[in-house]
Design a protein around this motif. Structure first.
Motif, short mmCIF file in Angstrom:
data_model
loop_
_atom_site.label_atom_id
_atom_site.label_comp_id
_atom_site.label_asym_id
_atom_site.label_seq_id
_atom_site.Cartn_x
_atom_site.Cartn_y
_atom_site.Cartn_z
N ASP A 46 -46.64 52.84 17.28
CA ASP A 46 -46.99 52.42 15.92
C ASP A 46 -48.29 53.09 15.48
O ASP A 46 -49.39 52.59 15.76
CB ASP A 46 -47.13 50.90 15.87
CG ASP A 46 -47.24 50.37 14.45
OD1 ASP A 46 -47.72 51.10 13.56
OD2 ASP A 46 -46.85 49.21 14.23
N PRO A 47 -48.21 54.23 14.78
CA PRO A 47 -49.41 54.95 14.39
C PRO A 47 -50.29 54.17 13.42
O PRO A 47 -51.51 54.34 13.43
CB PRO A 47 -48.88 56.24 13.76
CG PRO A 47 -47.50 55.90 13.33
CD PRO A 47 -46.99 54.90 14.33
N TYR A 48 -49.71 53.30 12.62
CA TYR A 48 -50.50 52.48 11.70
C TYR A 48 -51.41 51.53 12.49
O TYR A 48 -52.62 51.45 12.24
CB TYR A 48 -49.58 51.69 10.77
CG TYR A 48 -50.31 50.66 9.94
CD1 TYR A 48 -50.97 51.02 8.78
CD2 TYR A 48 -50.34 49.33 10.33
CE1 TYR A 48 -51.66 50.08 8.02
CE2 TYR A 48 -51.02 48.37 9.59
CZ TYR A 48 -51.68 48.77 8.44
OH TYR A 48 -52.37 47.83 7.70
N VAL A 49 -50.85 50.84 13.46
CA VAL A 49 -51.63 49.91 14.28
C VAL A 49 -52.68 50.68 15.08
O VAL A 49 -53.85 50.28 15.15
CB VAL A 49 -50.73 49.06 15.20
CG1 VAL A 49 -51.55 48.29 16.22
CG2 VAL A 49 -49.88 48.12 14.37
N GLN A 50 -52.28 51.80 15.69
CA GLN A 50 -53.24 52.58 16.47
C GLN A 50 -54.41 53.01 15.60
O GLN A 50 -55.58 52.90 16.00
CB GLN A 50 -52.56 53.80 17.11
CG GLN A 50 -51.66 53.43 18.27
CD GLN A 50 -51.15 54.64 19.04
OE1 GLN A 50 -51.77 55.71 19.05
NE2 GLN A 50 -50.01 54.47 19.71
N THR A 51 -54.14 53.46 14.39
CA THR A 51 -55.21 53.90 13.49
C THR A 51 -56.15 52.76 13.17
O THR A 51 -57.38 52.92 13.20
CB THR A 51 -54.62 54.51 12.21
OG1 THR A 51 -53.77 55.62 12.57
CG2 THR A 51 -55.71 55.00 11.27
N GLY A 52 -55.63 51.59 12.87
CA GLY A 52 -56.47 50.44 12.57
C GLY A 52 -57.36 50.05 13.73
O GLY A 52 -58.55 49.75 13.55
N VAL A 53 -56.81 50.05 14.92
CA VAL A 53 -57.59 49.72 16.12
C VAL A 53 -58.70 50.74 16.32
O VAL A 53 -59.86 50.40 16.60
CB VAL A 53 -56.68 49.63 17.37
CG1 VAL A 53 -57.50 49.56 18.65
CG2 VAL A 53 -55.74 48.44 17.26
N ILE A 54 -58.36 52.00 16.16
CA ILE A 54 -59.34 53.08 16.32
C ILE A 54 -60.48 52.92 15.32
O ILE A 54 -61.66 53.01 15.69
CB ILE A 54 -58.66 54.45 16.15
CG1 ILE A 54 -57.72 54.73 17.32
CG2 ILE A 54 -59.70 55.56 16.00
CD1 ILE A 54 -56.75 55.87 17.07
#
Length: 129
Positions: A46-54
């Motif tokens: 999930d690139p959206y979730v990964q981006t938010g976490v980052i």
């Protein structure tokens, strides 16, 4: 100018020879950051979730350095699947929509582990008061 190295505490910093962030004067450079917390990837597939976490991790590092997201002037986004750019961009916009730093998003062949879909670097400059 005085240099401050900011560590995340991972053993890789010593082994590889890098810091989570470096602050020199009013400039903060943040190393490539991925969505790993407590040795666990957050947002598998999930690139959206990964981006938010980052970006939340980047925000936390900025706070440690006496800065905020408002001080970010550039982000560099590395993705393993550029067709996912809208999901990554949407998450980036949720953090930077009004700040609007310079940014670059590029597709790379791979990141250090195949599950990592996004890695982000940032530069911040704290405006003189």
């Amino acid at each position: 100018m005085h240099r401050i190295n900011i560590s995340s505490g991972t053993p890789w910093e010593t082994i590889v020879g890098y810091s989570r962030a470096v602050k020199i004067g009013n400039t903060i450079e943040i190393s490539g950051t991925v969505a790993v917390e407590n040795d666990q990837l957050i947002g598998l597939n999930d690139p959206y979730v990964q981006t938010g976490v980052i970006l939340k991790k980047i925000e936390n590092v900025l706070q440690q350095a006496g800065a905020s997201l408002r001080d970010v002037v550039r982000t560099r986004i590395f993705v393993t699947d550029i067709s996912q750019w809208e999901a990554v961009g949407r998450a980036h916009g949720e953090f930077f929509g009004e700040i609007r730093p310079c940014t670059t998003m590029v597709e790379v062949a791979r990141l250090i582990f195949p599950e990592y879909m996004v890695e982000i670097e940032a530069t911040a400059i704290i405006a003189d008061a």
